[in-house]
Scaffold this motif. Structure first.
Motif, PDB file in Angstrom:
ATOM      1  N   ILE A 156      57.713  28.769  13.514  1.00 43.39           N
ATOM      2  CA  ILE A 156      56.234  29.010  13.967  1.00 43.39           C
ATOM      3  C   ILE A 156      56.285  28.943  15.496  1.00 43.39           C
ATOM      4  O   ILE A 156      56.922  28.287  16.253  1.00 43.39           O
ATOM      5  CB  ILE A 156      55.375  27.705  13.368  1.00 43.39           C
ATOM      6  N   ASP A 157      55.621  30.134  15.754  1.00 41.77           N
ATOM      7  CA  ASP A 157      55.482  30.570  17.231  1.00 41.77           C
ATOM      8  C   ASP A 157      54.138  29.657  17.702  1.00 41.77           C
ATOM      9  O   ASP A 157      53.147  29.922  17.392  1.00 41.77           O
ATOM     10  CB  ASP A 157      55.188  31.723  17.329  1.00 41.77           C
ATOM     11  N   PRO A 158      54.525  28.595  18.577  1.00 43.52           N
ATOM     12  CA  PRO A 158      53.260  27.592  19.177  1.00 43.52           C
ATOM     13  C   PRO A 158      52.490  28.327  20.056  1.00 43.52           C
ATOM     14  O   PRO A 158      51.270  27.765  20.466  1.00 43.52           O
ATOM     15  CB  PRO A 158      54.068  26.549  19.720  1.00 43.52           C
ATOM     16  N   THR A 159      52.718  29.714  20.618  1.00 40.47           N
ATOM     17  CA  THR A 159      51.791  30.226  21.223  1.00 40.47           C
ATOM     18  C   THR A 159      50.894  31.079  20.662  1.00 40.47           C
ATOM     19  O   THR A 159      49.919  31.701  21.391  1.00 40.47           O
ATOM     20  CB  THR A 159      52.482  30.931  22.420  1.00 40.47           C
ATOM     21  N   LYS A 160      50.988  31.209  19.357  1.00 42.68           N
ATOM     22  CA  LYS A 160      50.039  32.004  18.641  1.00 42.68           C
ATOM     23  C   LYS A 160      49.167  31.482  17.505  1.00 42.68           C
ATOM     24  O   LYS A 160      50.091  30.357  17.178  1.00 42.68           O
ATOM     25  CB  LYS A 160      50.830  33.340  17.985  1.00 42.68           C
ATOM     26  N   ASN A 161      48.323  31.812  17.040  1.00 40.31           N
ATOM     27  CA  ASN A 161      47.552  31.425  15.871  1.00 40.31           C
ATOM     28  C   ASN A 161      48.568  31.826  14.674  1.00 40.31           C
ATOM     29  O   ASN A 161      49.313  32.594  14.737  1.00 40.31           O
ATOM     30  CB  ASN A 161      46.339  31.938  15.482  1.00 40.31           C
ATOM     31  N   PHE A 162      48.550  30.796  13.579  1.00 41.84           N
ATOM     32  CA  PHE A 162      49.530  30.851  12.512  1.00 41.84           C
ATOM     33  C   PHE A 162      48.913  31.001  11.187  1.00 41.84           C
ATOM     34  O   PHE A 162      47.882  30.423  10.944  1.00 41.84           O
ATOM     35  CB  PHE A 162      50.468  29.550  12.586  1.00 41.84           C
ATOM     36  N   GLY A 163      49.171  32.033  10.380  1.00 36.87           N
ATOM     37  CA  GLY A 163      48.848  32.374   9.205  1.00 36.87           C
ATOM     38  C   GLY A 163      50.119  32.630   8.278  1.00 36.87           C
ATOM     39  O   GLY A 163      51.086  33.174   8.738  1.00 36.87           O
ATOM     40  N   LYS A 222      44.467  39.977  16.835  1.00 42.24           N
ATOM     41  CA  LYS A 222      43.532  39.092  17.257  1.00 42.24           C
ATOM     42  C   LYS A 222      44.592  37.896  17.769  1.00 42.24           C
ATOM     43  O   LYS A 222      44.063  36.736  18.385  1.00 42.24           O
ATOM     44  CB  LYS A 222      42.688  38.404  16.045  1.00 42.24           C
ATOM     45  N   GLY A 223      45.654  38.105  17.598  1.00 39.95           N
ATOM     46  CA  GLY A 223      46.550  36.950  18.321  1.00 39.95           C
ATOM     47  C   GLY A 223      47.265  35.989  17.394  1.00 39.95           C
ATOM     48  O   GLY A 223      47.996  34.786  17.702  1.00 39.95           O
ATOM     49  N   TYR A 224      47.226  36.510  16.010  1.00 37.26           N
ATOM     50  CA  TYR A 224      48.039  35.670  14.977  1.00 37.26           C
ATOM     51  C   TYR A 224      49.194  35.959  14.687  1.00 37.26           C
ATOM     52  O   TYR A 224      49.564  37.469  14.891  1.00 37.26           O
ATOM     53  CB  TYR A 224      47.361  35.912  13.671  1.00 37.26           C
ATOM     54  N   ALA A 225      50.403  35.342  14.392  1.00 44.94           N
ATOM     55  CA  ALA A 225      51.491  35.374  13.757  1.00 44.94           C
ATOM     56  C   ALA A 225      51.558  35.415  12.352  1.00 44.94           C
ATOM     57  O   ALA A 225      51.128  34.274  11.920  1.00 44.94           O
ATOM     58  CB  ALA A 225      52.600  34.739  14.568  1.00 44.94           C
ATOM     59  N   ILE A 226      51.144  36.425  11.614  1.00 42.95           N
ATOM     60  CA  ILE A 226      50.943  36.362  10.139  1.00 42.95           C
ATOM     61  C   ILE A 226      52.296  36.451   9.596  1.00 42.95           C
ATOM     62  O   ILE A 226      52.920  37.605   9.825  1.00 42.95           O
ATOM     63  CB  ILE A 226      49.950  37.393   9.625  1.00 42.95           C
ATOM     64  N   SER A 227      52.676  35.683   8.618  1.00 41.17           N
ATOM     65  CA  SER A 227      53.914  36.119   7.770  1.00 41.17           C
ATOM     66  C   SER A 227      53.585  35.762   6.228  1.00 41.17           C
ATOM     67  O   SER A 227      52.424  35.169   5.737  1.00 41.17           O
ATOM     68  CB  SER A 227      55.234  35.202   8.081  1.00 41.17           C
ATOM     69  N   THR A 228      54.402  36.325   5.414  1.00 38.58           N
ATOM     70  CA  THR A 228      54.071  36.134   3.988  1.00 38.58           C
ATOM     71  C   THR A 228      55.309  35.829   3.244  1.00 38.58           C
ATOM     72  O   THR A 228      56.391  35.917   3.663  1.00 38.58           O
ATOM     73  CB  THR A 228      53.389  37.537   3.455  1.00 38.58           C
ATOM     74  N   VAL A 241      40.620  30.169  13.154  1.00 44.83           N
ATOM     75  CA  VAL A 241      41.343  29.104  12.189  1.00 44.83           C
ATOM     76  C   VAL A 241      42.704  28.987  13.094  1.00 44.83           C
ATOM     77  O   VAL A 241      43.446  30.177  12.872  1.00 44.83           O
ATOM     78  CB  VAL A 241      41.353  29.182  10.823  1.00 44.83           C
ATOM     79  N   ASP A 242      43.466  27.999  13.767  1.00 43.58           N
ATOM     80  CA  ASP A 242      44.507  27.945  14.350  1.00 43.58           C
ATOM     81  C   ASP A 242      45.674  28.243  13.444  1.00 43.58           C
ATOM     82  O   ASP A 242      46.599  28.735  13.691  1.00 43.58           O
ATOM     83  CB  ASP A 242      44.647  27.126  15.356  1.00 43.58           C
ATOM     84  N   PHE A 243      45.591  27.395  12.244  1.00 46.37           N
ATOM     85  CA  PHE A 243      46.668  27.293  11.339  1.00 46.37           C
ATOM     86  C   PHE A 243      46.177  27.383   9.947  1.00 46.37           C
ATOM     87  O   PHE A 243      45.291  26.889   9.601  1.00 46.37           O
ATOM     88  CB  PHE A 243      47.342  25.859  11.604  1.00 46.37           C
ATOM     89  N   PHE A 244      46.688  28.573   9.131  1.00 46.64           N
ATOM     90  CA  PHE A 244      46.206  28.552   7.809  1.00 46.64           C
ATOM     91  C   PHE A 244      47.538  28.975   6.881  1.00 46.64           C
ATOM     92  O   PHE A 244      48.411  29.763   7.239  1.00 46.64           O
ATOM     93  CB  PHE A 244      45.041  29.346   7.553  1.00 46.64           C
ATOM     94  N   VAL A 245      47.561  28.062   5.813  1.00 43.72           N
ATOM     95  CA  VAL A 245      48.432  28.362   4.703  1.00 43.72           C
ATOM     96  C   VAL A 245      47.757  28.467   3.261  1.00 43.72           C
ATOM     97  O   VAL A 245      47.246  27.571   2.957  1.00 43.72           O
ATOM     98  CB  VAL A 245      49.648  27.313   4.667  1.00 43.72           C
ATOM     99  N   GLY A 246      47.886  29.538   2.630  1.00 47.70           N
ATOM    100  CA  GLY A 246      47.502  29.512   1.350  1.00 47.70           C
ATOM    101  C   GLY A 246      47.814  31.035   0.700  1.00 47.70           C
ATOM    102  O   GLY A 246      48.576  31.810   1.144  1.00 47.70           O
ATOM    103  N   GLY A 247      47.469  31.489  -0.651  1.00 44.42           N
ATOM    104  CA  GLY A 247      47.641  32.574  -1.231  1.00 44.42           C
ATOM    105  C   GLY A 247      46.526  33.754  -0.845  1.00 44.42           C
ATOM    106  O   GLY A 247      45.788  33.394   0.071  1.00 44.42           O
ATOM    107  N   GLY A 248      46.354  34.675  -1.535  1.00 47.40           N
ATOM    108  CA  GLY A 248      45.382  35.649  -1.405  1.00 47.40           C
ATOM    109  C   GLY A 248      45.450  36.898  -0.542  1.00 47.40           C
ATOM    110  O   GLY A 248      44.657  37.494  -0.020  1.00 47.40           O
TER     111      GLY A 248
END
Ligand code: MG
Ligand code: ZN
Length: 379
Positions: free
Chosen positions: A216-223, A199-205, A172-179
């Protein structure tokens, strides 16, 4: 003459006593092949927007309280779907979303599995396999039944930690939600946020930053994890659905040669229904409609995007009673649960004509598949 009359009488008697199936609804009725002659250029992108628990009354109440206007009014092609599950006339969000994601009726609680519990490839996974990008933007936890049914395969919606782990098996290239806690405070001690980063995501919280302050870093998957468990209601300050939908569109179009599949959910319209709280419903409904506005503006500029707005089911048996006015809804409810009423479907963009009529919820999958024109054939 007499024979014919007797025969007709017999037919009439028979038709009055149709065979009843014993409670369990197993048939998977494909709709008549209406629309098969419709010609359109396949859309490059499909955006499926799900208002969880959003029946006609939820839409109506939101519209009146929003000055009698909704972005939904811009849609010209409108249909109705039959939302029932394989084991219950009243679906839950797991069976409801799985019908959209795999095109099969399944039992309440099923996440991306058919009624026998077999994992089936979802529309999101098929899009990924065909080289499309994908995204999920929701106002519940990302492991909740609706988003979970697009990337996970688990026998029960209660298996939230297993659903979270399934995120590592998809792209999933881009996801936003809780949990967040289902990823980093697990019984098995694994830290899936670290694994997603590897795995190549940039995850922020939400602990790092509010969504609106995220770069948002456009070169990485985003969560982005918006909450440890469930995000707040809109009325208590959660307001990322609209900006996150906008960011998802910017992000997913960064490689213009690639199409995308994006699912956006107004998750908490349903929770307002479960609480029999009319204001909760309409606040969530109006926010969801603002996200619809952002998506429609994008689709109009883009010209190659099919937008579908629907719900999994209605929640609350919500009604607008006779002393209501345009700015004050006097609500009534028949239940704190879901109901089995027909659910509206709105479509805009290439392939929109496919969505008028009355059909099974599973046909939404079939219609998206047909619109996308994947190279891989339907099984
Ligand atoms: Mg939901
Ligand atoms: Zn619900």
């Amino acid at each position: 003459m007499k024979k014919i009359t007797l025969f007709s009488l017999l037919l009439l008697l028979l038709s009055c006593h149709p065979k009843r199936t014993a409670g369990i609804i197993e048939q998977h009725q494909k709709e008549l092949p209406a629309g098969d002659t419709i010609k359109f250029t396949p859309p490059k992108n499909i955006i499926l927007m799900i208002g969880d628990g959003m029946g006609i009354t939820q839409i109506t109440a939101g519209m009146y309280l929003n000055g009698n206007r909704l972005n939904l009014e811009q849609f010209k092609y409108i249909g109705l779907h039959k939302s029932y599950a394989s084991d219950n006339l009243v679906t839950d969000s797991a069976a409801g979303a799985t019908a959209f994601s795999i095109g099969k009726k399944t039992y309440n609680g099923a996440i991306g599995v058919d009624k026998k519990g077999r994992a089936m490839q979802t529309i999101l996974e098929e899009a990924e396999q065909e080289g499309f990008a994908s995204g999920l933007v929701v106002t519940s936890s990302i492991t909740h039944a609706t988003p979970g049914s697009f990337y996970a395969h688990e026998k029960s919606r209660e298996m939230v930690e297993e659903i979270a782990a399934d995120m590592l098996n998809v792209d999933v290239d881009f996801f936003v939600g809780g949990g967040k806690r289902h990823f980093d405070r697990r019984k098995d001690g694994q830290n899936l946020i670290e694994k997603l980063n590897q795995k190549g995501y940039a995850i922020s919280t939400f602990l790092d930053k509010d969504f609106k302050d995220i770069t948002i870093d456009p070169t990485k998957n985003f969560g982005y994890f918006a909450a440890d468990v469930e995000p707040l209601p809109f009325s208590q300050g959660r307001d990322y659905l609209v900006p996150a939908s906008r960011s998802a569109l910017e992000y997913l179009t960064k490689q213009p040669e690639k199409g995308f599949f994006l699912m956006i959910e107004g998750s908490q319209i349903d929770w307002g229904g479960h609480s029999n709280d009319s204001k909760y419903i309409t606040d969530e409904m109006i926010e969801f409609d603002q996200a619809i506005g952002v998506v429609l503006d994008f689709a109009k500029r883009d010209g190659e995007t099919l937008v579908i707005v629907t719900a999994d089911h209605e929640t609350g048996g919500y009604a607008i009673n006779s002393t209501s006015t345009m700015d004050s809804i006097v609500a009534a409810f028949t239940t704190k649960d879901h109901t089995a009423v027909l659910i509206p479907v709105f479509a805009w963009g290439p392939g929109e004509e496919l969505f008028s009529g009355i059909y099974e919820n599973t046909s939404i999958y079939d219609k998206m598949r047909r619109a996308f024109s994947f190279k891989k054939k339907l099984q």
